[in-house]
Design an enzyme around this catalytic site. Structure first.
Site, PDB file in Angstrom:
ATOM      1  N   HIS A 205       0.826  -1.216   0.000  1.00  9.38           N
ATOM      2  CA  HIS A 205       0.000   0.000   0.000  1.00  9.38           C
ATOM      3  C   HIS A 205       0.854   1.258   0.000  1.00  9.38           C
ATOM      4  CE1 HIS A 205       0.761   1.024   4.234  1.00  9.38           C
ATOM      5  NE2 HIS A 205       0.611  -0.254   4.542  1.00  9.38           N
ATOM      6  N   SER A 279       1.494   4.203  -5.052  1.00 10.97           N
ATOM      7  CA  SER A 279       2.105   5.436  -4.548  1.00 10.97           C
ATOM      8  C   SER A 279       3.463   5.176  -3.888  1.00 10.97           C
ATOM      9  CB  SER A 279       1.124   6.111  -3.590  1.00 10.97           C
ATOM     10  OG  SER A 279       1.506   7.425  -3.282  1.00 10.97           O
ATOM     11  N   ASP A 426      -5.354  12.872 -10.845  1.00  7.03           N
ATOM     12  CA  ASP A 426      -4.538  12.737  -9.633  1.00  7.03           C
ATOM     13  C   ASP A 426      -3.799  14.046  -9.369  1.00  7.03           C
ATOM     14  OD1 ASP A 426      -2.735  12.044  -7.616  1.00  7.03           O
ATOM     15  OD2 ASP A 426      -2.460  10.019  -8.385  1.00  7.03           O
ATOM     16  N   HIS A 454      -6.057   9.725  -7.266  1.00  5.90           N
ATOM     17  CA  HIS A 454      -5.069   8.918  -6.552  1.00  5.90           C
ATOM     18  C   HIS A 454      -5.698   7.691  -5.889  1.00  5.90           C
ATOM     19  CE1 HIS A 454      -0.951   8.644  -5.164  1.00  5.90           C
ATOM     20  NE2 HIS A 454      -1.354   8.413  -3.924  1.00  5.90           N
TER      21      HIS A 454
END
Length: 478
Positions: A205, A279, A426, A454
């Site tokens: 993540h 990310s 984003d 995002h």
């Protein structure tokens, strides 16, 4: 049409000017507020924990630890060297932890640099430089930040510098469950094949998130055939979710990677695997790929934060300005700037949000009645300030000088497929970042989705994304 176009241009310029002026005023005030909060927290820490809590407001100074180890920084690259403890290795520390100039000083510096560019001070500078060269005293300047040294004292002696949790951290069962475990490993959620497993997939993540970003969106939508073939691992990164949140950790790249290895790769005897990362997780994914070039079957990167550093720029500082531009608009840039530039303001935000995360989760459930959004809030709230602060600086900013090398290794040494997803809307990580990755890895396939940002690059299209991942894994070969 010409008049309308001209009016639009005027409005855009006016809006930018207003944004610049407001940003200067607000962030100048925040500079003062953070300075005040520094002393507020020092007093609070002393009275509540009977100990002064070191912070990065302290000026950099030369220091040597009790064991004779030195922490040095030069030109944005900081390292702990000559460590005698077998537990600790060379650590890479971002200089953005302790070099964050106020907005006023930065504007002043920019003005001075502009004057220098116009040669208004050229004569004086040249004269001074000639004197230094003639004296033969040109040398590198190494500085040490006392805060990092103080934090390391406990690690080097094998002790924790502060109790767990700290007074400003949450002490609920979810946040402290790791303290009762004899083995310090990440919280891992596994799904998929348990017998006759053919391949492994690791999900990583992003910043202030958790494994639930994957398990509550993608995992329920993978087909039965995929779950019978693939073993799926979603982790809470060190310092986030239900994973350990040690107060004496600097949350460096090495620490994050070692915890992934210790928690997933080694105990499950993972030999080869696919990686799906979002990310900040993309940086860890690339670092893992470089460390295990013969083991990665496919790389799927969502909104990778890759900003090529221009020549002459200091990578860490450049990246912090790109990610956190100190602007009040858009709001996501304002939030990122608060988190990156202000140690004590961000601690206050964590105190209000993270320590009271159960309240925010309850309110989210009550208002939205949406399971996915509820888990997103849980992931956003379950971390400590120490973890978020150091991870942001040491991973996002501190690896600015390494990403080029990682991408070159993926291009030249890895044969795996590289697929990049990005939302056109984003505002945190612009879509140009994905094209920057492709410019470094020509075989990478970039997929840009309109009206996605995002988060909604996954949330809201999880069924389609699950099918797309299955196709990537199916067609990927070593």
């Amino acid at each position: 049409m010409h008049v309308m176009g001209k009016s639009k241009s005027v409005l855009i310029v006016t809006g930018r000017a207003i944004n610049e002026v407001l940003s200067f005023i607000i962030f100048s005030l925040l500079d003062v507020l953070d300075f005040i909060l520094c002393y507020v927290y020092r007093v609070a820490d002393f009275f509540i924990e009977a100990e002064w809590k070191p912070c990065y407001c302290s000026p950099a100074k030369e220091a040597i630890t009790s064991s004779g180890n030195i922490l040095v920084s030069e030109q944005g690259e900081s390292k702990i060297v000559c460590l005698s403890s077998s537990r600790l290795q060379l650590e890479d520390i971002s200089d953005t932890l302790f070099t964050r100039p106020s907005l006023v000083s930065e504007v002043s510096k920019s003005t001075v640099n502009e004057l220098k560019r116009l040669n208004l001070e050229g004569t004086v500078i040249q004269s001074s430089w000639e004197k230094i060269k003639r004296s033969g005293k040109v040398r590198s300047t190494f500085t040490v930040n006392s805060t990092i040294v103080e934090m390391l004292h406990g690690k080097i002696r094998g002790q924790q510098s502060h109790p767990v949790p700290r007074w400003s951290d949450c002490d609920c069962k979810t946040c402290t469950s790791w303290t009762s475990s004899s083995k310090e490993t990440l919280f891992v959620l596994a799904d998929g094949a348990k017998e006759n497993m053919q391949e492994d997939v690791l999900f990583i993540h992003g910043f202030i998130s958790s494994a639930a970003f994957w398990t509550e969106t993608l995992f329920p939508n993978f087909s039965k055939s995929a779950k019978s073939k693939y073993r799926l691992f979603a982790i809470d990164l060190l310092g986030f979710g239900r994973s350990p949140k040690p107060t004496d950790s600097l949350y460096t790249l090495r620490e994050h990677l070692e915890m992934i290895e210790r928690s997933v790769l080694e105990p499950n005897k993972v030999k080869s695997f696919h990686i799906v990362a979002h990310s900040l997780g993309c940086i860890l994914a690339l670092a893992l790929a470089v460390k295990y070039p013969g083991s990665v079957k496919s790389l799927t990167l969502l909104a990778p934060p890759y900003f090529p550093v221009p020549k002459g720029e200091q990578g860490t500082q450049y990246l912090m300005r790109k990610l956190a531009p100190r602007r009040v608009w858009p709001l996501i840039a304002f939030g990122a700037s608060m988190a990156a530039w202000y140690e004590h303001i961000s601690r206050t935000i964590c105190f209000l949000i993270c320590k009271n995360h159960r309240l925010w989760e309850f309110l989210t459930k009550l208002i939205t009645r949406n399971r996915i959004r509820t888990y997103l809030v849980e992931g956003f709230c379950c971390h400590t300030h120490n973890a978020a602060w150091h991870t942001l600086h040491n991973i996002l900013c501190g690896t600015a000088g390494k990403i080029d090398g990682y991408l070159d290794v993926v291009r030249n040494r890895l044969k795996c497929s590289v697929t990049i997803y990005h939302g056109r809307d984003d505002e945190l990580i612009p879509v140009e970042c994905s094209y920057n990755v492709k410019s470094r890895i020509p075989r990478a396939e970039v997929k840009v989705f309109e009206k996605k940002d995002h988060i909604t690059i996954v949330v809201g299209r999880q069924e389609d994304f699950a099918r797309e991942l299955e196709e990537i894994w199916k067609t990927s070969t070593l």
